[in-house]
Design a protein around this motif. Structure first.
Motif, PDB file in Angstrom:
ATOM      1  N   ARG A  88       0.252   9.444  -5.906  1.00 50.79           N
ATOM      2  CA  ARG A  88       0.641  10.845  -5.748  1.00 50.79           C
ATOM      3  C   ARG A  88       1.521  11.290  -6.913  1.00 50.79           C
ATOM      4  O   ARG A  88       1.312  12.363  -7.486  1.00 50.79           O
ATOM      5  CB  ARG A  88       1.385  11.026  -4.419  1.00 50.79           C
ATOM      6  CG  ARG A  88       1.903  12.450  -4.188  1.00 50.79           C
ATOM      7  CD  ARG A  88       2.741  12.534  -2.931  1.00 50.79           C
ATOM      8  NE  ARG A  88       3.864  11.612  -2.980  1.00 50.79           N
ATOM      9  CZ  ARG A  88       4.994  11.837  -3.679  1.00 50.79           C
ATOM     10  NH1 ARG A  88       5.109  12.940  -4.407  1.00 50.79           N
ATOM     11  NH2 ARG A  88       5.980  10.967  -3.642  1.00 50.79           N
ATOM     12  N   ARG A 131       0.826  -1.208   0.000  1.00 54.03           N
ATOM     13  CA  ARG A 131       0.000   0.000   0.000  1.00 54.03           C
ATOM     14  C   ARG A 131       0.862   1.260   0.000  1.00 54.03           C
ATOM     15  O   ARG A 131       0.510   2.272  -0.618  1.00 54.03           O
ATOM     16  CB  ARG A 131      -0.931  -0.001   1.215  1.00 54.03           C
ATOM     17  CG  ARG A 131      -1.960   1.136   1.200  1.00 54.03           C
ATOM     18  CD  ARG A 131      -2.711   1.203   2.517  1.00 54.03           C
ATOM     19  NE  ARG A 131      -3.426  -0.036   2.796  1.00 54.03           N
ATOM     20  CZ  ARG A 131      -4.673  -0.288   2.397  1.00 54.03           C
ATOM     21  NH1 ARG A 131      -5.323   0.608   1.674  1.00 54.03           N
ATOM     22  NH2 ARG A 131      -5.260  -1.421   2.720  1.00 54.03           N
ATOM     23  N   LEU A 185      -6.199   7.361  -5.561  1.00 48.59           N
ATOM     24  CA  LEU A 185      -5.719   6.061  -5.118  1.00 48.59           C
ATOM     25  C   LEU A 185      -6.609   4.943  -5.652  1.00 48.59           C
ATOM     26  O   LEU A 185      -6.107   3.906  -6.127  1.00 48.59           O
ATOM     27  CB  LEU A 185      -5.660   6.007  -3.589  1.00 48.59           C
ATOM     28  CG  LEU A 185      -5.253   4.667  -2.971  1.00 48.59           C
ATOM     29  CD1 LEU A 185      -3.836   4.287  -3.383  1.00 48.59           C
ATOM     30  CD2 LEU A 185      -5.376   4.719  -1.448  1.00 48.59           C
ATOM     31  N   GLU A 195       0.247   4.160  -2.749  1.00 48.24           N
ATOM     32  CA  GLU A 195      -0.127   5.528  -2.376  1.00 48.24           C
ATOM     33  C   GLU A 195       0.875   6.537  -2.932  1.00 48.24           C
ATOM     34  O   GLU A 195       0.503   7.604  -3.431  1.00 48.24           O
ATOM     35  CB  GLU A 195      -0.229   5.646  -0.857  1.00 48.24           C
ATOM     36  CG  GLU A 195      -1.407   4.877  -0.264  1.00 48.24           C
ATOM     37  CD  GLU A 195      -1.411   4.899   1.254  1.00 48.24           C
ATOM     38  OE1 GLU A 195      -0.369   5.280   1.847  1.00 48.24           O
ATOM     39  OE2 GLU A 195      -2.453   4.529   1.853  1.00 48.24           O
TER      40      GLU A 195
END
Length: 358
Positions: free
Chosen positions: A336, A328, A342, A332
């Motif tokens: 970005r 994760r 997401l 993430e």
């Protein structure tokens, strides 16, 4: 029940309609499904590094030589089909028809020989009648790496350039083995990145003619030949690109081309080393692929179906690899860097996620 293709449906249905064979099929199917569940679960248990730990174990390659291509920008290529025919890897034609054996030894099998002869007879006709057209392009742009991103500074990428975030392997590696990212093969300054997109047009129209005559064999053969020519086109254009960049005298044997015994790689976006299919849009924009008659569906499948595209890397240490499962924290971070939600990134990277998204 799940079968790989329609040709296997008859055997499965036949077994299901027989009482004894149906029980045997049910038992073997449940065994296979349990094996797949265990296999999946074992992968989920594989330890992952944090993304920062993985980056600390990046592949460190020397950038002693930064070859400069003969040009920057995009060059359109429309080769003669006979030139592509000479570069076809026929092995995959037999795999498409589920025939086992290595080419050319497989031609000793009567069925394989008949298939091969039919394919070449049809290809003779396609070339004589001009039913297929091959159009593609390749290009180079000034580039540099910045962390796990490849940054294209070329004006063709827009006033602010173009940032191509790459993913990195996160699984724990044995001592001495790096956690790779494609960004590792681009220098922090003064380097170049290449890209290509090729397609064979006309297969859908010709296949439709045969389908209208209820000749499925010829319709399937048309599409299989278009696929073979498209892959040969990728080989052709990659050789041209290497000659114009860092191998001006390259004259490899066809066996070496098919075995990928040459410097550099051409990873396709959406495949193991860069599994995000949505990045194809950036490559298509750089190459102006729409002018070649190529397009992308809403799920980023290429059109026409007989199309191949990818990035081009020159570094002699560059190699193919599989990103595999990612955590994760990297997803993430990647969302970005891509400036995307997401949830959207999780949708494109679903097969690679080491967690269940919310």
């Amino acid at each position: 029940m799940h079968v790989l293709d329609a040709s296997r449906v008859v055997g499965v249905v036949s077994d299901l309609l027989d009482g004894d064979r149906a029980q045997e099929l049910d038992a073997s199917n449940r065994t296979d499904q349990e094996r797949l569940r265990d296999q999946y679960a074992s992968k989920q248990r594989t330890a992952l590094l944090t993304v920062e730990q993985a980056r600390a174990n990046r592949e460190r390659v020397p950038f002693d030589e930064l070859p400069v291509p003969d040009f920057t920008g995009v060059r359109v290529v429309e080769p003669d089909l006979n030139d592509l025919r000479a570069m076809i890897d026929w092995q995959f034609l037999f795999l498409a028809w589920e025939l086992k054996g290595k080419y050319p030894a497989i031609l000793d099998q009567p069925v394989a020989r008949e298939l091969f002869d039919d394919a070449n007879t049809m290809l003779d006709q396609i070339i004589a009648e001009g039913s297929f057209q091959a159009r593609g392009a390749y290009g180079y742009w000034s580039a540099r790496s910045e962390g796990d991103d490849i940054v294209i500074d070329d004006p063709a990428a827009g006033p602010d350039g173009l940032r191509l975030p790459m993913l990195r392997q996160q699984t724990v590696k044995p001592e001495g083995r790096p956690n790779r990212s494609l960004a590792d093969y681009v220098a922090p300054a003064g380097d170049h990145l290449g890209g290509f997109a090729v397609a064979v047009h006309g297969a859908e129209e010709l296949a439709a003619v045969h389908e209208a005559r209820q000749d499925d064999y010829r319709a399937i053969m048309v599409k299989a030949l278009a696929d073979r020519l498209a892959e040969a086109f990728a080989e052709y254009i990659h050789l041209e690109a290497r000659r114009a960049w860092y191998e001006p005298d390259a004259d490899p044997r066809i066996e070496d081309l098919h075995a990928e015994r040459f410097r550099g790689i051409r990873p396709a976006l959406g495949y193991p080393a860069s599994p995000d299919h949505s990045q194809k849009q950036d490559l298509f924009d750089l190459l102006e692929a729409e002018k070649l008659g190529m397009g992308l569906t809403e799920s980023f499948a290429m059109t026409p179906a007989a199309s191949v595209s990818g990035l081009l890397f020159a570094h002699p240490a560059s190699r193919y690899f599989t990103v595999g499962r990612i955590g994760r924290d990297q997803v993430e971070d990647y969302a970005r860097r891509r400036n995307m939600k997401l949830s959207e990134i999780e949708r494109w990277l679903r097969p690679n996620l080491a967690y269940e998204p919310e």
